[in-house]
Design an enzyme around this catalytic site. Structure first.
Site, PDB file in Angstrom:
ATOM      1  N   ASN A   7       0.874  -1.170   0.000  1.00  0.00           N
ATOM      2  CA  ASN A   7       0.000   0.000   0.000  1.00  0.00           C
ATOM      3  C   ASN A   7       0.913   1.221   0.000  1.00  0.00           C
ATOM      4  OD1 ASN A   7      -1.786   2.043   0.514  1.00  0.00           O
ATOM      5  ND2 ASN A   7      -2.686   1.115   2.339  1.00  0.00           N
ATOM      6  N   ARG A  94      -2.653  -1.933  -3.325  1.00  0.00           N
ATOM      7  CA  ARG A  94      -3.849  -1.120  -3.136  1.00  0.00           C
ATOM      8  C   ARG A  94      -3.732   0.089  -4.064  1.00  0.00           C
ATOM      9  NH1 ARG A  94      -5.582   2.314   2.182  1.00  0.00           N
ATOM     10  NH2 ARG A  94      -7.603   2.937   1.377  1.00  0.00           N
ATOM     11  N   HIS A 183     -12.869   3.359   0.130  1.00  0.00           N
ATOM     12  CA  HIS A 183     -12.891   2.302   1.169  1.00  0.00           C
ATOM     13  C   HIS A 183     -13.628   1.051   0.677  1.00  0.00           C
ATOM     14  CE1 HIS A 183     -12.888   5.674   4.455  1.00  0.00           C
ATOM     15  NE2 HIS A 183     -11.660   5.218   4.316  1.00  0.00           N
ATOM     16  N   GLY A 213     -12.953   5.932  10.396  1.00  0.00           N
ATOM     17  CA  GLY A 213     -11.553   6.039  10.818  1.00  0.00           C
ATOM     18  C   GLY A 213     -11.133   7.484  10.710  1.00  0.00           C
ATOM     19  N   ARG A 244     -11.617  16.250   7.670  1.00  0.00           N
ATOM     20  CA  ARG A 244     -12.450  16.614   6.510  1.00  0.00           C
ATOM     21  C   ARG A 244     -13.849  17.005   6.965  1.00  0.00           C
ATOM     22  NH1 ARG A 244     -10.953  11.311   3.831  1.00  0.00           N
ATOM     23  NH2 ARG A 244      -8.965  11.721   2.810  1.00  0.00           N
ATOM     24  N   ARG A 288      -9.997   9.678  20.081  1.00  0.00           N
ATOM     25  CA  ARG A 288      -9.678   9.441  21.504  1.00  0.00           C
ATOM     26  C   ARG A 288      -9.521  10.758  22.259  1.00  0.00           C
ATOM     27  NH1 ARG A 288      -5.356   5.129  19.584  1.00  0.00           N
ATOM     28  NH2 ARG A 288      -5.292   6.754  18.013  1.00  0.00           N
ATOM     29  N   GLY A 334     -10.935   2.378  12.703  1.00  0.00           N
ATOM     30  CA  GLY A 334     -10.423   2.698  14.047  1.00  0.00           C
ATOM     31  C   GLY A 334     -11.504   3.169  15.004  1.00  0.00           C
ATOM     32  N   GLY A 336     -14.983   2.950  14.412  1.00  0.00           N
ATOM     33  CA  GLY A 336     -16.075   1.970  14.427  1.00  0.00           C
ATOM     34  C   GLY A 336     -15.752   0.756  15.286  1.00  0.00           C
ATOM     35  N   GLU A 337     -14.485   0.347  15.272  1.00  0.00           N
ATOM     36  CA  GLU A 337     -14.103  -0.843  16.029  1.00  0.00           C
ATOM     37  C   GLU A 337     -13.885  -0.542  17.510  1.00  0.00           C
ATOM     38  OE1 GLU A 337     -10.713  -2.678  14.007  1.00  0.00           O
ATOM     39  OE2 GLU A 337     -11.710  -2.319  12.099  1.00  0.00           O
ATOM     40  N   GLU A 388      -8.326  -5.054   4.892  1.00  0.00           N
ATOM     41  CA  GLU A 388      -8.229  -4.753   3.460  1.00  0.00           C
ATOM     42  C   GLU A 388      -7.097  -5.557   2.806  1.00  0.00           C
ATOM     43  OE1 GLU A 388      -8.445  -0.728   5.024  1.00  0.00           O
ATOM     44  OE2 GLU A 388      -9.222  -0.131   3.072  1.00  0.00           O
TER      45      GLU A 388
HETATM   46  P1  ADP Z   1      -7.297   5.493   8.866  1.00  0.00           P
HETATM   47  O1  ADP Z   1      -8.547   6.063   8.256  1.00  0.00           O
HETATM   48  O2  ADP Z   1      -6.120   6.416   8.816  1.00  0.00           O
HETATM   49  O3  ADP Z   1      -7.010   4.060   8.463  1.00  0.00           O
HETATM   50  P2  ADP Z   1      -8.045   4.311  11.401  1.00  0.00           P
HETATM   51  O4  ADP Z   1      -9.064   3.394  10.819  1.00  0.00           O
HETATM   52  O5  ADP Z   1      -6.834   3.721  12.013  1.00  0.00           O
HETATM   53  O6  ADP Z   1      -7.627   5.453  10.417  1.00  0.00           O
HETATM   54  O7  ADP Z   1      -8.820   5.166  12.526  1.00  0.00           O
HETATM   55  C1  ADP Z   1      -8.200   6.174  13.254  1.00  0.00           C
HETATM   56  C2  ADP Z   1      -9.233   6.737  14.238  1.00  0.00           C
HETATM   57  O8  ADP Z   1      -9.614   5.701  15.145  1.00  0.00           O
HETATM   58  C3  ADP Z   1      -8.716   7.886  15.082  1.00  0.00           C
HETATM   59  O9  ADP Z   1      -9.689   8.897  15.151  1.00  0.00           O
HETATM   60  C4  ADP Z   1      -8.562   7.259  16.443  1.00  0.00           C
HETATM   61  O10 ADP Z   1      -8.770   8.172  17.467  1.00  0.00           O
HETATM   62  C5  ADP Z   1      -9.687   6.242  16.430  1.00  0.00           C
HETATM   63  N1  ADP Z   1      -9.458   5.253  17.502  1.00  0.00           N
HETATM   64  C6  ADP Z   1      -8.493   4.315  17.578  1.00  0.00           C
HETATM   65  N2  ADP Z   1      -8.589   3.662  18.776  1.00  0.00           N
HETATM   66  C7  ADP Z   1      -9.614   4.236  19.463  1.00  0.00           C
HETATM   67  C8  ADP Z   1     -10.207   4.042  20.745  1.00  0.00           C
HETATM   68  N3  ADP Z   1      -9.755   3.116  21.579  1.00  0.00           N
HETATM   69  N4  ADP Z   1     -11.259   4.804  21.101  1.00  0.00           N
HETATM   70  C9  ADP Z   1     -11.720   5.763  20.260  1.00  0.00           C
HETATM   71  N5  ADP Z   1     -11.224   6.001  19.035  1.00  0.00           N
HETATM   72  C10 ADP Z   1     -10.176   5.259  18.643  1.00  0.00           C
END
Ligand code: ADP
Length: 404
Positions: A7, A94, A183, A213, A244, A288, A334, A336-337, A388
């Site tokens: 990627n 990717r 995505h 994310g 954004r 966070r 990030g 959503g999970e 992915e």
């Molecule tokens: P990208 O779009 O760059 O791939 P990610 O899918 O890794 O990004 O998502 C990053 C986001 O996920 C950030 O806003 C981060 O704060 C959030 N995140 C990661 N871990 C946590 C957590 N434990 N609680 C809340 N948000 C989180």
């Protein structure tokens, strides 16, 4: 089949090496990140499961040097996972933008490469960087087949009334301005994995996938095919993201440009890099930090959280209408999970759809698959971590196998 997944970004590249026995039987041999390509000093971080990570600093003037360093590491005595580079049977990349040309992953040929090149105009920051990886592999391992997987491909099944903007039609014809969505690899993966997890037949299903994310998009998936998605011509559209704005009244752009005497480039930077969670809160783009600040009483951080949850909820509502109902809502990415408050805020108030959300279960779920609704819930909500790279490795394996 051992597959190297790349990627490539403009100044960094991520890699994974997967041993693919079949679509669902695979193991991750190594993964890592090359950063600060083109700067005075670059860095390579290499991880092998169950071992300490290995980091090395060295000048990495271009992607070819970066990929060569990765390949050397993969066969090195101390940190290697392969006996010889000959074990790598295929490389999957990717690629951000496949336009209307790529409706699925594709074997790299002169023709596909030329098509990706043509699409650089639609993804000027990403496609050229993605192509650097393809070119580097051609140079370093010319005999190895390569496959490209596109962020846009899954969304190519959208009907014209979902992807056409209500601006003069000639701009679609002249400049290919339409909704493409991004995505796609993630939405495709979690829709299939989430349906299997929920015991739903994907071929007869109405699923809403929320990839949240740093960049976020939401997709309506009917019978396994995308029928609408929230990102548009660029990743700028849809829900507010880390930096954004997401969707705004388009007339704000010329209005603000005039008021603040800003060029189109400066306006774009504001909407792309200074808006979203960062712009509203003034605290951070990171969910966070927003949660922490909101918890400590920061009013604008709370507002940012509320805007995000409300925007997700509105799109879920819109896509429920587009799908004629909904069976499963999936959270990934990030946020959503990991972010229980975001998931709760987005689902709260949707009980009328037939969702019985389990708040207690939701609170404890971070980065793992889990059902967030009660067993009696008519509509299910779950968390499904995205992967992915696995989709890229699967597509690469299947395309390369079909050549034999
Ligand atoms: P990208 O779009 O760059 O791939 P990610 O899918 O890794 O990004 O998502 C990053 C986001 O996920 C950030 O806003 C981060 O704060 C959030 N995140 C990661 N871990 C946590 C957590 N434990 N609680 C809340 N948000 C989180």
């Amino acid at each position: 089949m051992i597959v190297l997944v790349l990627n490539c970004g403009s100044s960094s590249l991520k890699y994974q090496v997967l041993d693919m026995k079949s679509d669902d039987n695979y193991s991750l041999l190594a993964k890592g990140l090359v950063e600060r390509i083109g700067e005075k000093m670059g860095a390579l971080t290499h991880r092998v499961p169950d071992q300490d990570k290995y980091t090395v600093e060295m000048p990495i003037p271009d992607h070819t040097v970066g990929i060569k360093a990765v390949l050397d590491l993969l066969v090195s005595k101390e940190h290697g996972v392969l006996k010889s580079l000959k074990e790598i049977e295929a490389v999957g990349h990717r690629v951000a933008h496949g336009g209307e040309y790529f409706k699925g992953s594709a074997l790299v040929t002169d023709k596909t490469q030329a098509e990706i090149e043509k699409l650089c105009v639609l993804a000027p920051l990403h496609n050229p960087a993605n192509l650097l990886g393809v070119k580097a592999i051609k140079e370093l391992m010319p005999e190895v087949p390569q496959v490209t997987t596109f962020d846009t491909a899954f969304h190519q099944t959208m009907p014209d009334y979902a992807y056409t903007y209500a601006i003069p039609y000639e701009y679609y014809e002249k400049y290919a301005i339409r909704r493409y969505g991004f995505h796609g690899t993630s939405h495709k993966f979690v829709a299939a994995a989430g349906a299997a997890f929920a015991g739903i037949d994907i071929n007869n299903s109405r699923i809403i996938t929320c990839h949240l994310g740093n960049g976020s998009s939401i997709t309506a998936v009917k019978d396994g095919r995308c029928i609408d998605t929230s990102m548009g011509f660029t990743p700028q559209e849809g829900v507010p993201m880390g930096t954004r704005s997401g969707s705004i009244d388009a007339t704000i752009v010329p209005y603000l440009a005039e008021k603040e005497n800003l060029s189109p480039k400066e306006m774009e930077k504001i909407l792309n890099k200074k808006s979203g969670l960062l712009g509203i809160s003034g605290v951070s783009s990171d969910c966070r930090d927003i949660e922490e600040a909101a918890g400590a009483g920061n009013v604008r951080a709370s507002l940012a959280q509320n805007i995000l949850c409300y925007s997700i909820k509105k799109i879920i509502g819109a896509y429920t209408a587009a799908l004629g109902g909904v069976d499963l809502i999936i959270f990934t990415g990030g946020i959503g999970e990991n972010s229980a408050p975001t998931r709760f805020g987005a689902i709260q108030g949707l009980e009328y759809l037939g969702i019985e959300f389990d708040e207690e279960v939701n609170k404890g779920i971070h980065g793992k698959e889990a059902m967030l609704t009660k067993p009696s819930s008519k509509v299910k909500v779950c968390v499904m971590p995205t992967n992915e790279e696995l989709v890229i490795a699967r597509d690469t394996m299947n395309i390369v196998k079909s050549l034999k």
